[in-house]
Every structure is written in C-alpha cells, then in structure tokens.
Design an enzyme around this catalytic site. Structure first.
Site, PDB file in Angstrom:
ATOM      1  N   ASP A 100       0.856  -1.191   0.000  1.00  0.00           N
ATOM      2  CA  ASP A 100       0.000   0.000   0.000  1.00  0.00           C
ATOM      3  C   ASP A 100       0.893   1.242   0.000  1.00  0.00           C
ATOM      4  O   ASP A 100       0.646   2.195   0.712  1.00  0.00           O
ATOM      5  CB  ASP A 100      -0.952  -0.004   1.199  1.00  0.00           C
ATOM      6  CG  ASP A 100      -0.221   0.016   2.546  1.00  0.00           C
ATOM      7  OD1 ASP A 100       0.959  -0.374   2.604  1.00  0.00           O
ATOM      8  OD2 ASP A 100      -0.832   0.436   3.548  1.00  0.00           O
ATOM      9  N   ASP A 154       6.945   1.548   2.923  1.00  0.00           N
ATOM     10  CA  ASP A 154       6.863   0.576   1.816  1.00  0.00           C
ATOM     11  C   ASP A 154       7.914   0.902   0.761  1.00  0.00           C
ATOM     12  O   ASP A 154       8.564  -0.004   0.217  1.00  0.00           O
ATOM     13  CB  ASP A 154       5.492   0.617   1.143  1.00  0.00           C
ATOM     14  CG  ASP A 154       4.336   0.355   2.076  1.00  0.00           C
ATOM     15  OD1 ASP A 154       3.702  -0.696   1.945  1.00  0.00           O
ATOM     16  OD2 ASP A 154       4.062   1.223   2.928  1.00  0.00           O
TER      17      ASP A 154
END
Length: 326
Positions: A11, A16
């Site tokens: 996401d 990330d």
C-alpha cells in the site's frame, strides 16, 4: 546461484518505498512484480507511488498491478495520514504522467496467482499493507498458499498494543476479515513482523540522518518524501510508539522485507498459532498469540521478536545506494 523470486504486495507509503528499495538493491533478489492495495493511500495513489520508486531506482521493467481499493467486507475505513494523504509525505504535487498506461491491465490478485503458479514453491510473497489481495487470492485459488515458498507479513501485533486503535495495528485493522483469512488459510511458512517487533528494534535518529544524506538518487528521494512528514521527525509530538517504546527511527515495512532478504538477521522469534479477533468492540483486528495451544489449530507461524541491528542497518544503507543496476 539462482535468485530468490519475490512478489511484493504493498500500500506504498514511505516505509513501503524503503522496503521495495531494499528488495531492489539485494543482488540475490528478483522482484517478479508489485501488486497494489489500498491502505496508506487510495489504490490509485499507491500505484503511482510504486511507479515513482521503480523510476528512481531505474527498475521500470518490473510490472505493477492495481488491486483492491477497499476491504473485503463493509465500507472502506478512513485512510491514515501517517505518511500524508498521498502516502509519500505530500511533497510531490504532480501525478505520474500517463500512469494508468504504465499499470498492467491484469488485476493484482490474478497476477499474484499467475506469477506464483508459474513458479510453484519458489516465490516469497512479502505483504506490506492490508491483506485484501491475499484473501481474495485464496478465495479464487484455494491451492494458492501451497504454491508459495513462504510468506512475510508486516502487520498485526503480539501484545495488544495498537497504533490505530488501543489494541490493533494499522494493516490488520484496515481489513480484519482478510487478515483473519490469511492467518487461518495460508499454511506455508509464515513470518510476521509485528508492530511491536518493529518498534522494539528501532534505530537512532542519528542513523536516519546518515541514511538519507547519502549521495545517491534513492537517498535524495527518501530525504524529500520524509522532509515534511511528522512520522520522520524526532521533534514531532509524542505518539503512541513513543509512549510504548520510547523515541527512535522505525521503517516498519522494511523489517518484513529484511527478514525475506536475509533470514539470518532475525535472531529470535516465537513459533505458535495465531488468530485475528473480529468481534471485539475494542480489540477488533488484534492478533492473538496462542502459546498454550488453546485454539487447537493445526499450524503455527513465526512471530519475529529480535533482529541483528547491524545487519538491518546495513541493508537499509544499501537500499538507498541506488539506482538499481540489475
């Protein structure tokens, strides 16, 4: 030596991005594809964020797939602004040019099933966001988990300490039903980097300054997207993490990716059954560790507890010495 095959489900927020860069920088890792899911931002923003990361690292050849835009059940929870409204610190004003044409037409869940089916028992799946795509994958193909080499998850908690609710972690509370399905039905070797694990193995803010001030494209990108994000400021107001664990630099998703890249950096873990609570008004989304086998489950997972800080730090440093030359 044959490369380790990896699919990343993300996401794509700031942490990330760090985790994806870590995979791209590892010479023995081959990223087969990146599948996107809602979470830190709407899935359209997530897709663009992944494209930006791959561009910075000169790895645009890796296919990116758009996936689930909402939880498996019910309406979408409100998105967190932990990493800004766009997931990357709200410092990039322009959309990725023609980004829709750069995303594969195949849905992320179908792509995940296909990539794993083409390389059975060879693919490590690294899940960095809500587990919606993974839950849908096992519903479409009940044999999907058996085809995986292993699964690495950043999410959940092990002591009832939460960062979104009093008892639950962000990725799991965004889609508790999917987290429940994955931890019940994925019988492959599973490694969970929980919220507490990440926070307890935090690094210093001095290390963070050294990390983002390296002379490389990826480091400059990371410095830019963290520049106005309160989560990456040691002067920011005291948050839940500081209350529980004290101050420090934590790149949450990088801990799950690091375990995939180099399993030897995990120095301690708990092997036990786990279950995600779905009913509790306060504890919904909480991961429960069943160390006394009261649930009588048939399989266990590895809940990570300690890591080698020196090895982890080195992987982070190397992740920002890019662009990638593979």
């Amino acid at each position: 030596m044959a490369k380790k095959l990896v699919v990343i489900d993300t996401d794509c927020g700031i942490d990330d991005a760090q985790a994806i860069m870590m995979a791209l920088a590892a010479p023995h890792i081959q990223v087969l594809g990146v599948t996107c899911v809602f979470g830190n931002a709407a899935v359209e923003s997530v897709c663009q964020n992944v494209l930006r990361v791959l561009s910075v690292c000169e790895c645009e050849g890796i296919p990116v797939f758009g996936g689930s835009a909402a939880p498996l059940v019910g309406s979408s929870n409100s998105l967190s602004d932990h990493f800004g409204g766009d997931g990357l610190g709200d410092v990039i004003k322009d959309k990725v040019p023609q980004w829709e044409q750069k995303i594969q037409k195949e849905h992320a869940v179908n792509a995940m099933i296909r990539l794993v089916s083409e390389n059975q028992e060879q693919v490590s799946l690294v899940a960095l966001g809500p587990l919606t795509n993974l839950a849908l994958a096992v519903r479409l193909d009940p044999h999907f988990p058996k085809k995986l080499r292993d699964l690495y998850i950043m999410g959940g908690n092990m002591e009832g300490k939460g960062n979104m609710t009093p008892c639950a972690e962000f990725n799991f509370v965004m889609d508790p039903e999917s987290a429940y399905i994955v931890l019940e039905e994925y019988l492959c070797p599973t490694y969970i980097a929980s919220w507490e694990y990440s926070c307890r193995n935090s690094l210093t803010w001095e290390f963070f300054e050294e990390l983002v001030n390296q002379d490389a494209a990826a480091a400059r990108f990371m410095k830019m997207i963290t520049s106005k994000c309160w989560a990456y400021s040691k002067e920011a107001m005291v948050n839940k993490r500081d209350v529980y664990f004290g101050p420090g630099f934590v790149s949450y998703d990088a801990y799950a990716m690091a375990a995939c890249v180099d399993g030897s950096l995990v120095t301690e873990s708990i092997k036990c059954p786990v279950r995600v609570e779905l009913q509790g008004s306060i504890a919904r989304g909480m991961m429960v560790l069943d160390q006394t086998n009261q649930l009588k489950k048939s399989h266990s997972v590895f809940v990570l507890t300690k890591c080698d800080a020196a090895k982890f730090s080195q992987l982070l440093m190397e992740s920002l010495r890019q662009p990638c030359k593979k």
